[in-house]
Design a protein around this motif. Structure first.
Motif, short mmCIF file in Angstrom:
data_model
loop_
_atom_site.label_atom_id
_atom_site.label_comp_id
_atom_site.label_asym_id
_atom_site.label_seq_id
_atom_site.Cartn_x
_atom_site.Cartn_y
_atom_site.Cartn_z
N ARG A 1 36.54 42.41 36.30
CA ARG A 1 37.40 42.99 37.34
C ARG A 1 38.08 44.27 36.89
N ASP B 1 32.77 46.52 44.86
CA ASP B 1 31.84 45.50 45.34
C ASP B 1 31.43 44.50 44.27
N ARG B 2 32.10 44.50 43.14
CA ARG B 2 31.72 43.62 42.04
C ARG B 2 32.91 43.38 41.11
N ASN C 1 31.28 40.17 47.73
CA ASN C 1 30.89 40.91 46.53
C ASN C 1 29.43 40.67 46.17
#
Length: 382
Positions: free
Chosen positions: A337, A347-348, A355
């Motif tokens: 994160r 998006d990840r 995600n």
């Protein structure tokens, strides 16, 4: 209709908690999660192992190791890219910012020459990425070598269309930053690169001349290029609070490998995210005598881990942090994160609905990870 992939009976590492549950993937994205240990028909039984987001690597020298497996050996670049890609996938890394040197030393009077390769290497990576032959997500990180002869012209070969992710300001002039100790610099360049110790003094004077001639100009060009590309700007090897202040004033938001506690404290005060090397953490200290990553972790001065020169160290380092902090989500966040947030990848980096389904499945023996499987957008890659 696209069928669902169900990952069941897993310990899901969420942003703030670890729960027993299941995760559903469709078309390469996470579409649902649930608690419980039930295993629906056709589901992947995770066997109570940890299911976490795929790892995100912002700074790695691994590609260069494949490009030049021995001094003066130039391996075919496409083969090197493929080997690098597969190795990272096998260690749980699903997003990488490939560090490519921009800025070369090409003059005949130099004791140690570095040829230009940034544009051609970036072209090969992007070509292979667009052709769909790479297993994981590749982005470009330009290492802007301030102490060089050709940095400005090499940076001008790139533009916004290249979607450069990171530009880092690298000043390897001896006598400061990582190479404050000239004896260690001599051991490094003579031992690793075969430079004669008889010529070391002349080489140092040559580098001092480059810094005097190009230093300020090249730094300004690199900052301007990062802004032009829309890239994240990083500093490298900050040693003093004054250097951190200088970085902040130029728009730096990531500090790669500060070498002292003073610099790490200054980064914290300035709101600059600190990256430390996972090998430093795993080994219990820096191989070059700089501040220990574990000491920064104890002081809450470590935000992101980088595998640097050992890809497998990334997950192992995250588990070491989880032990230090007694917090698995916080340890995993330093390799998922936090790096995603620092470079604007929304998006990840976390197990959240919507995600990308970049996932790793692993167990552990104490702080040693036992990686079972890796998926990139729901497709198994290792």
């Amino acid at each position: 209709m696209t069928s669902n992939q169900i990952f069941a009976n897993a310990r899901l590492i969420l942003p703030d908690d670890v729960i027993r549950g299941s995760l559903i993937v469709r078309d390469g994205a996470i579409v649902d999660m649930d608690q419980g240990s039930s295993i629906p028909k056709g589901a992947i039984d995770c066997q109570d192992q940890f299911l976490a987001p795929g790892l995100i690597e912002l700074h790695t020298d691994n590609l260069e190791r494949h490009m030049q497996p021995r001094p003066k050996v130039d391996w075919p670049h496409k083969a090197a890219i493929v080997a690098h890609d597969r190795e990272l996938a096998g260690t749980g890394i699903t997003t990488v910012f490939d560090a490519i040197r921009a800025g070369s030393i090409i003059s005949e009077n130099s004791k140690r020459r570095f040829g230009k390769y940034a544009r051609s290497m970036a072209d090969e990576i992007l070509e292979m990425r667009d052709a769909g032959v790479l297993k994981i997500s590749h982005h470009i990180h330009l290492r802007a070598e301030i102490c060089s002869e050709t940095l400005e012209e090499e940076l001008n070969e790139f533009g916004p269309a290249d979607k450069i992710g990171i530009v880092s300001l690298m000043d390897h002039t001896p006598g400061q930053r990582q190479f404050r100790d000239l004896q260690k610099f001599e051991d490094y360049v003579c031992g690793k690169n075969g430079l004669s110790r008889d010529g070391f003094g002349d080489y140092v004077e040559f580098l001092y001349g480059l810094q005097e001639q190009f230093g300020a100009k090249h730094e300004a060009a690199a900052v301007a290029a990062a802004n032009r590309y829309g890239a994240t700007l990083a500093s490298h090897d900050d040693t003093t609070a004054l250097q951190v202040d200088h970085s902040r004033d130029r728009g730096v938001s990531i500090a790669e490998f500060p070498t002292t506690l003073e610099a790490a404290d200054a980064c914290y005060a300035a709101g600059i995210a600190t990256i430390m090397g996972a090998p430093n953490l795993v080994r219990g200290g820096s191989h070059s005598g700089n501040v220990a990553a574990g000491d920064l972790a104890q002081r809450n001065r470590l935000d992101i881990l980088s595998s640097d020169y050992v890809p497998a160290a990334l997950l192992q380092g995250a588990l070491r942090l989880a032990t230090i902090w007694d917090d698995m989500p916080a340890g995993i966040a330093t390799v998922t994160r936090n790096p995603a947030k620092s470079v604007g990848l929304s998006d990840r980096g976390s197990l959240e609905i919507g995600n990308r389904a970049d996932l790793i499945l692993f167990g552990k023996i104490e702080d040693t990870p036992i990686l079972s499987a890796v998926w990139s957008q729901g497709k198994r890659v290792a």
